[in-house]
Design a protein around this motif. Structure first.
Motif, PDB file in Angstrom:
ATOM      1  N   SER A   1     -19.168  78.167  -2.226  1.00 33.28           N
ATOM      2  CA  SER A   1     -20.473  77.726  -1.735  1.00 33.28           C
ATOM      3  C   SER A   1     -21.543  78.097  -2.747  1.00 33.28           C
ATOM      4  O   SER A   1     -21.415  79.067  -3.483  1.00 33.28           O
ATOM      5  CB  SER A   1     -20.770  78.361  -0.383  1.00 33.28           C
ATOM      6  OG  SER A   1     -20.882  79.753  -0.532  1.00 33.28           O
ATOM      7  N   ILE A   2     -22.598  77.297  -2.764  1.00 36.56           N
ATOM      8  CA  ILE A   2     -23.729  77.574  -3.649  1.00 36.56           C
ATOM      9  C   ILE A   2     -24.996  77.552  -2.813  1.00 36.56           C
ATOM     10  O   ILE A   2     -25.038  76.962  -1.736  1.00 36.56           O
ATOM     11  CB  ILE A   2     -23.829  76.547  -4.798  1.00 36.56           C
ATOM     12  CG1 ILE A   2     -24.052  75.136  -4.231  1.00 36.56           C
ATOM     13  CG2 ILE A   2     -22.614  76.603  -5.684  1.00 36.56           C
ATOM     14  CD1 ILE A   2     -24.429  74.134  -5.280  1.00 36.56           C
ATOM     15  N   SER A   3     -26.009  78.217  -3.314  1.00 42.44           N
ATOM     16  CA  SER A   3     -27.315  78.196  -2.651  1.00 42.44           C
ATOM     17  C   SER A   3     -28.402  78.350  -3.698  1.00 42.44           C
ATOM     18  O   SER A   3     -28.171  78.892  -4.778  1.00 42.44           O
ATOM     19  CB  SER A   3     -27.410  79.311  -1.613  1.00 42.44           C
ATOM     20  OG  SER A   3     -27.307  80.564  -2.238  1.00 42.44           O
ATOM     21  N   ALA A   4     -29.567  77.844  -3.351  1.00 38.53           N
ATOM     22  CA  ALA A   4     -30.704  77.940  -4.270  1.00 38.53           C
ATOM     23  C   ALA A   4     -31.412  79.266  -4.078  1.00 38.53           C
ATOM     24  O   ALA A   4     -31.383  79.851  -2.999  1.00 38.53           O
ATOM     25  CB  ALA A   4     -31.670  76.789  -4.000  1.00 38.53           C
ATOM     26  N   GLU A   5     -32.060  79.759  -5.121  1.00 35.82           N
ATOM     27  CA  GLU A   5     -32.841  80.986  -5.028  1.00 35.82           C
ATOM     28  C   GLU A   5     -34.142  80.748  -4.275  1.00 35.82           C
ATOM     29  O   GLU A   5     -34.739  81.661  -3.750  1.00 35.82           O
ATOM     30  CB  GLU A   5     -33.138  81.531  -6.425  1.00 35.82           C
ATOM     31  CG  GLU A   5     -31.917  82.051  -7.136  1.00 35.82           C
ATOM     32  CD  GLU A   5     -32.226  82.566  -8.525  1.00 35.82           C
ATOM     33  OE1 GLU A   5     -33.387  82.485  -8.974  1.00 35.82           O
ATOM     34  OE2 GLU A   5     -31.303  83.068  -9.177  1.00 35.82           O
ATOM     35  N   THR A   6     -34.592  79.498  -4.244  1.00 37.11           N
ATOM     36  CA  THR A   6     -35.827  79.140  -3.560  1.00 37.11           C
ATOM     37  C   THR A   6     -35.687  77.766  -2.925  1.00 37.11           C
ATOM     38  O   THR A   6     -34.845  76.973  -3.345  1.00 37.11           O
ATOM     39  CB  THR A   6     -37.023  79.174  -4.536  1.00 37.11           C
ATOM     40  OG1 THR A   6     -38.219  78.954  -3.827  1.00 37.11           O
ATOM     41  CG2 THR A   6     -36.886  78.129  -5.615  1.00 37.11           C
ATOM     42  N   ALA A   7     -36.504  77.506  -1.928  1.00 40.05           N
ATOM     43  CA  ALA A   7     -36.473  76.207  -1.272  1.00 40.05           C
ATOM     44  C   ALA A   7     -37.372  75.227  -2.014  1.00 40.05           C
ATOM     45  O   ALA A   7     -38.333  75.615  -2.666  1.00 40.05           O
ATOM     46  CB  ALA A   7     -36.940  76.346   0.165  1.00 40.05           C
ATOM     47  N   GLY A   8     -37.055  73.961  -1.907  1.00 34.43           N
ATOM     48  CA  GLY A   8     -37.873  72.937  -2.538  1.00 34.43           C
ATOM     49  C   GLY A   8     -37.187  71.589  -2.483  1.00 34.43           C
ATOM     50  O   GLY A   8     -36.020  71.478  -2.097  1.00 34.43           O
ATOM     51  N   ARG A   9     -37.927  70.570  -2.870  1.00 34.18           N
ATOM     52  CA  ARG A   9     -37.395  69.213  -2.892  1.00 34.18           C
ATOM     53  C   ARG A   9     -36.552  69.028  -4.154  1.00 34.18           C
ATOM     54  O   ARG A   9     -36.981  69.357  -5.253  1.00 34.18           O
ATOM     55  CB  ARG A   9     -38.553  68.223  -2.870  1.00 34.18           C
ATOM     56  CG  ARG A   9     -38.153  66.785  -2.708  1.00 34.18           C
ATOM     57  CD  ARG A   9     -39.385  65.910  -2.495  1.00 34.18           C
ATOM     58  NE  ARG A   9     -40.304  65.976  -3.595  1.00 34.18           N
ATOM     59  CZ  ARG A   9     -40.333  65.090  -4.600  1.00 34.18           C
ATOM     60  NH1 ARG A   9     -39.487  64.095  -4.632  1.00 34.18           N
ATOM     61  NH2 ARG A   9     -41.215  65.231  -5.564  1.00 34.18           N
ATOM     62  N   ILE A  10     -35.345  68.504  -3.975  1.00 33.00           N
ATOM     63  CA  ILE A  10     -34.448  68.285  -5.118  1.00 33.00           C
ATOM     64  C   ILE A  10     -34.904  67.047  -5.870  1.00 33.00           C
ATOM     65  O   ILE A  10     -35.047  65.970  -5.291  1.00 33.00           O
ATOM     66  CB  ILE A  10     -32.982  68.140  -4.667  1.00 33.00           C
ATOM     67  CG1 ILE A  10     -32.510  69.458  -4.040  1.00 33.00           C
ATOM     68  CG2 ILE A  10     -32.097  67.731  -5.831  1.00 33.00           C
ATOM     69  CD1 ILE A  10     -31.104  69.420  -3.497  1.00 33.00           C
TER      70      ILE A  10
END
Length: 88
Positions: free
Chosen positions: A2-11
């Protein structure tokens, strides 16, 4: 895996095809940083305002206490001479 972003935002972009092999450190997606940059700017403005308010309060406190303290309030009274000063 699994992967996850360090911060939220629009891809904005996904430069890797699904199922492709990737290496450690390779960019898998690009996120729009505009909202993050706006948040940083807002926080910097808040910090500047808080600093200004603190400095003004500190100056007022120092002015107020200068007139209240008969020993250290006068610039003419040296710290080494405080024992010679009589209290009211």
């Amino acid at each position: 895996m699994s992967i996850s972003a360090e911060t939220a935002g629009r891809i904005l972009e996904v430069p890797v095809m699904e199922g492709a092999r990737v290496s450690k450190g390779q960019i898998l997606a690009r996120i729009d940083a505009e909202s993050i940059l706006r948040n940083i700017e807002e926080l910097e403005n808040s910090l500047d305002l808080a600093t200004t308010i603190f400095e003004k309060q500190q100056r007022l406190w120092n002015q107020k206490n200068r007139y209240r303290n008969p020993v250290f309030g006068s610039k003419k009274t040296e710290r080494k001479d405080w024992r010679k000063t009589s209290l009211p």
